[in-house]
Design a protein around this motif. Sequence first.
Motif, PDB file in Angstrom:
ATOM      1  N   ASP A  81       0.812  -1.213   0.000  1.00 54.69           N
ATOM      2  CA  ASP A  81       0.000   0.000   0.000  1.00 54.69           C
ATOM      3  C   ASP A  81       0.847   1.266   0.000  1.00 54.69           C
ATOM      4  OD1 ASP A  81       0.999   0.002   2.567  1.00 54.69           O
ATOM      5  OD2 ASP A  81      -0.951   0.202   3.565  1.00 54.69           O
ATOM      6  N   GLY A  82       2.162   1.114  -0.127  1.00 53.90           N
ATOM      7  CA  GLY A  82       3.048   2.263  -0.175  1.00 53.90           C
ATOM      8  C   GLY A  82       3.543   2.744   1.169  1.00 53.90           C
ATOM      9  N   ARG A  83       3.144   2.059   2.244  1.00 54.87           N
ATOM     10  CA  ARG A  83       3.599   2.423   3.580  1.00 54.87           C
ATOM     11  C   ARG A  83       4.444   1.282   4.158  1.00 54.87           C
ATOM     12  NH1 ARG A  83      -2.028   4.144   4.122  1.00 54.87           N
ATOM     13  NH2 ARG A  83      -2.141   6.430   4.192  1.00 54.87           N
ATOM     14  N   LYS A 574      10.021   6.251 -13.713  1.00 57.59           N
ATOM     15  CA  LYS A 574       8.613   6.415 -13.378  1.00 57.59           C
ATOM     16  C   LYS A 574       8.507   7.014 -11.985  1.00 57.59           C
ATOM     17  CE  LYS A 574       4.186   3.985 -12.973  1.00 57.59           C
ATOM     18  NZ  LYS A 574       3.500   2.665 -13.043  1.00 57.59           N
ATOM     19  N   ILE A 575       7.900   8.189 -11.892  1.00 57.35           N
ATOM     20  CA  ILE A 575       7.711   8.832 -10.591  1.00 57.35           C
ATOM     21  C   ILE A 575       6.439   8.275  -9.961  1.00 57.35           C
ATOM     22  CG2 ILE A 575       7.338  11.006  -9.391  1.00 57.35           C
ATOM     23  CD1 ILE A 575       8.961  12.386 -11.531  1.00 57.35           C
ATOM     24  N   LEU A 576       6.574   7.727  -8.754  1.00 59.41           N
ATOM     25  CA  LEU A 576       5.463   7.078  -8.076  1.00 59.41           C
ATOM     26  C   LEU A 576       4.800   8.024  -7.092  1.00 59.41           C
ATOM     27  CD1 LEU A 576       7.088   3.611  -7.220  1.00 59.41           C
ATOM     28  CD2 LEU A 576       5.692   4.196  -9.213  1.00 59.41           C
ATOM     29  N   SER A 577       3.490   7.915  -6.993  1.00 61.44           N
ATOM     30  CA  SER A 577       2.782   8.597  -5.903  1.00 61.44           C
ATOM     31  C   SER A 577       2.841   7.695  -4.690  1.00 61.44           C
ATOM     32  CB  SER A 577       1.334   8.868  -6.303  1.00 61.44           C
ATOM     33  OG  SER A 577       0.669   7.647  -6.587  1.00 61.44           O
ATOM     34  N   TRP A 578       2.791   8.293  -3.525  1.00 57.54           N
ATOM     35  CA  TRP A 578       2.826   7.484  -2.301  1.00 57.54           C
ATOM     36  C   TRP A 578       2.047   8.185  -1.212  1.00 57.54           C
ATOM     37  CZ3 TRP A 578       8.296   7.766   0.360  1.00 57.54           C
ATOM     38  CH2 TRP A 578       8.771   9.069   0.293  1.00 57.54           C
ATOM     39  N   PRO A 579       1.450   7.403  -0.317  1.00 62.10           N
ATOM     40  CA  PRO A 579       0.606   8.006   0.727  1.00 62.10           C
ATOM     41  C   PRO A 579       1.446   8.771   1.740  1.00 62.10           C
ATOM     42  CG  PRO A 579       0.857   5.657   1.102  1.00 62.10           C
ATOM     43  CD  PRO A 579       1.482   5.937  -0.227  1.00 62.10           C
ATOM     44  N   GLN A 580       0.938   9.881   2.187  1.00 58.98           N
ATOM     45  CA  GLN A 580       1.638  10.685   3.187  1.00 58.98           C
ATOM     46  C   GLN A 580       1.108  10.381   4.587  1.00 58.98           C
ATOM     47  OE1 GLN A 580       4.294  12.804   2.285  1.00 58.98           O
ATOM     48  NE2 GLN A 580       3.970  11.669   0.384  1.00 58.98           N
TER      49      GLN A 580
END
Length: 580
Positions: A81-83, A574-580
């Motif tokens: 989930d990016g965390r 590729k620039i990834l989005s990620w949860p803050q």
Amino acid sequence: MFLFLLLLALSLPALPQGMATGNVPAAARAKFSGLPFPVSFVDVARDAGLTAKFVLGRSDRKQYIVEANGMGVAFLDYNQDGRLDIFLVNGSRFEPFAKGQEPTNHLYRNQGAGKFSDATREAGVARSGWGNGVCAGDFDGDGREDLYVTYRGPNSLYRSQGGGSFEDVAARAGVAGPSEEWSTGCTFLDYDRDGRLDLFVTSYVAFDLKTVPRPGEQAYCLFKDAPVYCGPRGLPFGTVTLYHNRGGGRFEDVSAASGMRKPGGFYAFTAAAADLNGDGWVDIYVACDSTPGLYFRNNRDGTFTELATEAGIAYNEHGAEQAGMGIAIADYNNDGWLDITKTNFIRDYPNVYRNLGKGLYEDAVVAAGLAVNPHYVLWGTALEDFDNDGWRDIFQVGGHVYPEIQKIDPEESYANPRLVYRNLGSGRFEDVSRLAGPGVAARHSSRGAAFGDFDNDGDLDVLVMNMDEPPSLLRNDLKSSHRWLKVKLQGTKSNRSGIGSTVVVHAGGRVQAAPLLSQSSYLSVNDPRLHFGLGAARAADKIVVRWASGAVEEFPGPPANALVLLVEGSREVKILSWPQ
């Protein structure tokens, strides 16, 4: 310097004990630079919900060495989930527990906003026993990270099944190991470059409760004439095992055929696998307790040769063996070569092995300024850029092995502060521990440590194993305008995880190199997203990846303050989005 140390050693009384120590004095500290250090570590473990207590024998006195060495910890994103989530290896004790009260491993899911929830039972990783180390990698190439956990007894291979659960497939895969072996370190690696992750496992000592001496029964069961647990000296040596991944979820023991069983006479701890000589093939370095370190050079034909002495990474700068614990591998002087730091026992210096090229190293610990704190037993460690200035700093956690040490020697303590060294960019470090916040000053007897950005704010935090306590989670409250870059790898010809690859970032006139490791620090696992401080640079100029497959690929430089995905063979960022 050598003559001084020799005379000092000769003047001290002999200390019959189980660990190697140099009995060295603290080196003189250079004049402090006066530069501000914008990093402050704050322990947020309790507020985050990390409440599981580490158990390893009695808390007041350790009767056997198996109770004293502690465990590793891991940062991983098990649910993608990016965390970063957290995995904690746990131990046991010889006295029985009430039914249902046995300590287990713990897996904590990162919920964001600084909070974690316990997902141990639902994930299927709640094993009890004498746990030790952990390593991570996608051994079956399905895009999900798997875990291998070492034990005194059969080991576990937790294959991720997706959906947040794991299955222990160690026995079926052929990597559980002997039922009576005490395994410690482990690392996934692709030593034959076939695209599948193989597995390397170390064992510490051959520990048999029926035959091991009791405290005080022999010379190696004394420390400063006081009875303590025995070992490792005086106990049978450990060994190493190499498993070749045959595909289909099966491994084959190739320890003898690969040459791994030729060297002997060591007590092995942490294992780290990276291309240490720059020939495009992954090698293995092992920190060993009270015996020389091990360097298995990859011969590029399925075999290895142990060459630590020849390479300059078996002993310290004066040729003495040490009690090695933890390992960090990265480029500390920004010359593009991978250097090695190693932690050791009390009254000794750590190592700062500077890479000279062509597979040769020199121990530059005194010149590097890391000989100023020899009065701690050091374990977990990192070469990471905590202030994002483009130079990698050093973090160390420590803790004595004897809970009763202050009764033996009032000048030594079981609980120690953490140590932080700022990289001055001149081949030297300076001790900035007193400036690094309350999480560094706090005293614990710590062992494993993992390093990663659990709150996704662009700086590196620290997860620490504490003996007989819950873990510490040291949040980095960085106050700086320095920029950063995080790199995530995906192999195609290489193993899917990209483990064993080296990333070289060119930015701001600097060249920085770091490998992707399956295990490092002390028996622990770091964030798989490689972190690079960029200082004032607004973008990287370029990124070069020396893939585990042997391919070398150049990628265009991305903007700063970004997490990027590099897929082998794509030449695209590729620039990834990620949860803050």
